[in-house]
Design a protein around this motif. Structure first.
Motif, PDB file in Angstrom:
ATOM      1  N   MET A   1       0.802  -1.255   0.202  1.00 23.70           N
ATOM      2  CA  MET A   1      -0.019  -0.147  -0.025  1.00 23.70           C
ATOM      3  C   MET A   1       0.861   1.277   0.048  1.00 23.70           C
ATOM      4  O   MET A   1       2.023   1.240   0.613  1.00 23.70           O
ATOM      5  CB  MET A   1      -1.054   0.086   1.074  1.00 23.70           C
ATOM      6  CG  MET A   1      -2.224  -0.520   1.175  1.00 23.70           C
ATOM      7  SD  MET A   1      -3.204   0.093   2.488  1.00 23.70           S
ATOM      8  CE  MET A   1      -4.871   0.083   1.448  1.00 23.70           C
ATOM      9  N   ARG A   2       0.426   2.251  -0.789  1.00 32.07           N
ATOM     10  CA  ARG A   2       1.104   3.454  -0.748  1.00 32.07           C
ATOM     11  C   ARG A   2       0.106   4.581  -0.207  1.00 32.07           C
ATOM     12  O   ARG A   2      -0.574   4.991  -0.738  1.00 32.07           O
ATOM     13  CB  ARG A   2       1.455   3.663  -2.227  1.00 32.07           C
ATOM     14  CG  ARG A   2       2.374   2.884  -2.870  1.00 32.07           C
ATOM     15  CD  ARG A   2       2.964   3.108  -4.244  1.00 32.07           C
ATOM     16  NE  ARG A   2       3.399   2.088  -4.646  1.00 32.07           N
ATOM     17  CZ  ARG A   2       2.644   1.161  -5.733  1.00 32.07           C
ATOM     18  NH1 ARG A   2       1.374   1.717  -5.795  1.00 32.07           N
ATOM     19  NH2 ARG A   2       2.959   0.295  -6.007  1.00 32.07           N
ATOM     20  N   ILE A   3       0.681   5.112   1.014  1.00 27.49           N
ATOM     21  CA  ILE A   3       0.019   6.091   1.608  1.00 27.49           C
ATOM     22  C   ILE A   3       0.550   7.308   2.127  1.00 27.49           C
ATOM     23  O   ILE A   3       2.061   7.338   2.317  1.00 27.49           O
ATOM     24  CB  ILE A   3      -0.322   5.327   3.040  1.00 27.49           C
ATOM     25  CG1 ILE A   3      -1.350   4.152   2.798  1.00 27.49           C
ATOM     26  CG2 ILE A   3      -0.950   6.337   4.223  1.00 27.49           C
ATOM     27  CD1 ILE A   3      -1.661   3.303   3.965  1.00 27.49           C
ATOM     28  N   LEU A  24       0.833  -2.695   8.198  1.00 25.91           N
ATOM     29  CA  LEU A  24       0.914  -2.838   6.792  1.00 25.91           C
ATOM     30  C   LEU A  24       2.186  -3.473   6.301  1.00 25.91           C
ATOM     31  O   LEU A  24       2.115  -3.714   5.059  1.00 25.91           O
ATOM     32  CB  LEU A  24       0.507  -1.364   6.239  1.00 25.91           C
ATOM     33  CG  LEU A  24      -0.572  -0.866   6.583  1.00 25.91           C
ATOM     34  CD1 LEU A  24      -0.579   0.701   5.989  1.00 25.91           C
ATOM     35  CD2 LEU A  24      -1.789  -1.459   6.066  1.00 25.91           C
ATOM     36  N   GLY A  80       5.657  -0.367  -1.376  1.00 32.33           N
ATOM     37  CA  GLY A  80       4.774   0.345  -0.655  1.00 32.33           C
ATOM     38  C   GLY A  80       5.525   1.071   0.380  1.00 32.33           C
ATOM     39  O   GLY A  80       6.568   1.114   0.641  1.00 32.33           O
ATOM     40  N   ASP A 108      -2.724   5.007  -2.599  1.00 38.41           N
ATOM     41  CA  ASP A 108      -3.754   4.352  -2.311  1.00 38.41           C
ATOM     42  C   ASP A 108      -4.671   5.176  -1.347  1.00 38.41           C
ATOM     43  O   ASP A 108      -5.888   5.170  -1.644  1.00 38.41           O
ATOM     44  CB  ASP A 108      -3.521   2.972  -1.708  1.00 38.41           C
ATOM     45  CG  ASP A 108      -2.928   2.011  -2.653  1.00 38.41           C
ATOM     46  OD1 ASP A 108      -3.539   1.647  -3.323  1.00 38.41           O
ATOM     47  OD2 ASP A 108      -1.768   1.472  -2.208  1.00 38.41           O
ATOM     48  N   LEU A 212      -8.612   1.851   5.863  1.00 30.14           N
ATOM     49  CA  LEU A 212      -7.899   1.247   4.930  1.00 30.14           C
ATOM     50  C   LEU A 212      -8.283  -0.089   4.273  1.00 30.14           C
ATOM     51  O   LEU A 212      -8.301  -0.290   3.192  1.00 30.14           O
ATOM     52  CB  LEU A 212      -6.628   1.187   5.276  1.00 30.14           C
ATOM     53  CG  LEU A 212      -5.736   2.836   5.602  1.00 30.14           C
ATOM     54  CD1 LEU A 212      -4.219   2.386   6.363  1.00 30.14           C
ATOM     55  CD2 LEU A 212      -5.684   3.364   4.418  1.00 30.14           C
ATOM     56  N   LYS A 216      -9.380  -1.232   0.076  1.00 26.66           N
ATOM     57  CA  LYS A 216      -8.501  -2.532  -0.485  1.00 26.66           C
ATOM     58  C   LYS A 216      -9.546  -2.980  -1.768  1.00 26.66           C
ATOM     59  O   LYS A 216     -10.513  -3.221  -1.648  1.00 26.66           O
ATOM     60  CB  LYS A 216      -8.211  -3.436   0.600  1.00 26.66           C
ATOM     61  CG  LYS A 216      -6.616  -3.119   0.909  1.00 26.66           C
ATOM     62  CD  LYS A 216      -6.334  -4.279   1.704  1.00 26.66           C
ATOM     63  CE  LYS A 216      -5.176  -3.925   2.690  1.00 26.66           C
ATOM     64  NZ  LYS A 216      -4.929  -4.700   3.714  1.00 26.66           N
TER      65      LYS A 216
END
Ligand SMILES: [Zn+2]
Length: 216
Positions: A1-3, A24, A80, A108, A212, A216
């Motif tokens: 995940m890219r946050i 994560l 991520g 994301d 989150l 997804k």
């Protein structure tokens, strides 16, 4: 995940970043860390950055963007990341988007941990520190045993300049000024998730994970 993680000073963003990182299983990346790592090397970008820092000048956005991309030389962020402290304005965000696009990566979510200013002022202004041993207290949640004296050495506790309401208000005003356009920018992309940061650390963490999970 890219946050991308956002939140005002005092909302506990750093703590959330650490718990999110282990949950994560992607690295928590702060621009402060990237700058420090780069300055330890003889990298030409680092040398350029040092020129500004040595003169007490703000590193220009263009250069900051370059610095951030150096972090992507390391493989760990390819799976991520949780970015913290970047992008700081719309120009940086546009440049970062361009970089991500070149690599076929997308963000994301932009997690915005929010709390009313009054809450933050109340939280931060209750902090006290012992000038002798450095132990920290909070007048509501972590009181010293006797009055406002340090438990260890009985030194009268003091309030740091950074924790005084006037200073906190100024920092919050700057934060809101910088962040508002950025939130709008990412809102247009449908990426912003606002999390209620007024509860406990655990509560905020749970809300974040839940939100989150839903994207997804
Ligand atoms: Zn002490």
């Amino acid at each position: 995940m890219r946050i991308i993680l956002m939140g005002p000073p005092g909302v506990g963003k750093g703590t959330q970043a650490v718990t999110l990182e282990s949950h994560l299983n992607v690295p928590h990346v702060s621009t402060g860390d990237i700058f420090r790592a780069l300055l330890r090397t003889e990298d030409p970008i680092g040398i350029e950055v040092r020129k500004y820092l040595d003169h007490g000048l703000l590193v220009p956005d263009e250069l900051t963007n370059q610095v951030v991309t150096t972090r992507f030389r390391e493989q760990d962020v390819h799976k991520g990341f949780i970015f913290d402290g970047y992008p700081r304005n719309v120009f940086q965000a546009e440049s970062f988007d361009k970089f991500l696009k070149e690599h076929n990566w997308t963000i994301d979510a932009v997690v915005n941990i929010a709390a009313p200013d009054e809450d933050i002022i109340k939280r931060l202004s209750g902090r006290r520190v012992c000038p002798t041993c450095g132990k920290t207290y909070h007048l509501e949640s972590n009181k010293p045993k006797v009055d406002t004296l340090c438990d260890v050495d009985q030194t009268p506790l003091i309030q740091r300049e950074d924790d005084k309401p006037e200073t906190i208000k100024k920092r919050l005003a700057i934060y809101h000024d910088q962040t508002k356009p950025l939130i709008e920018y990412y809102s247009k992309q449908g990426l912003v998730i606002t999390i209620d940061g007024t509860g406990t650390i655990e509560k905020t963490h749970d809300l974040t994970i839940k939100a989150l999970g839903e994207i997804k």
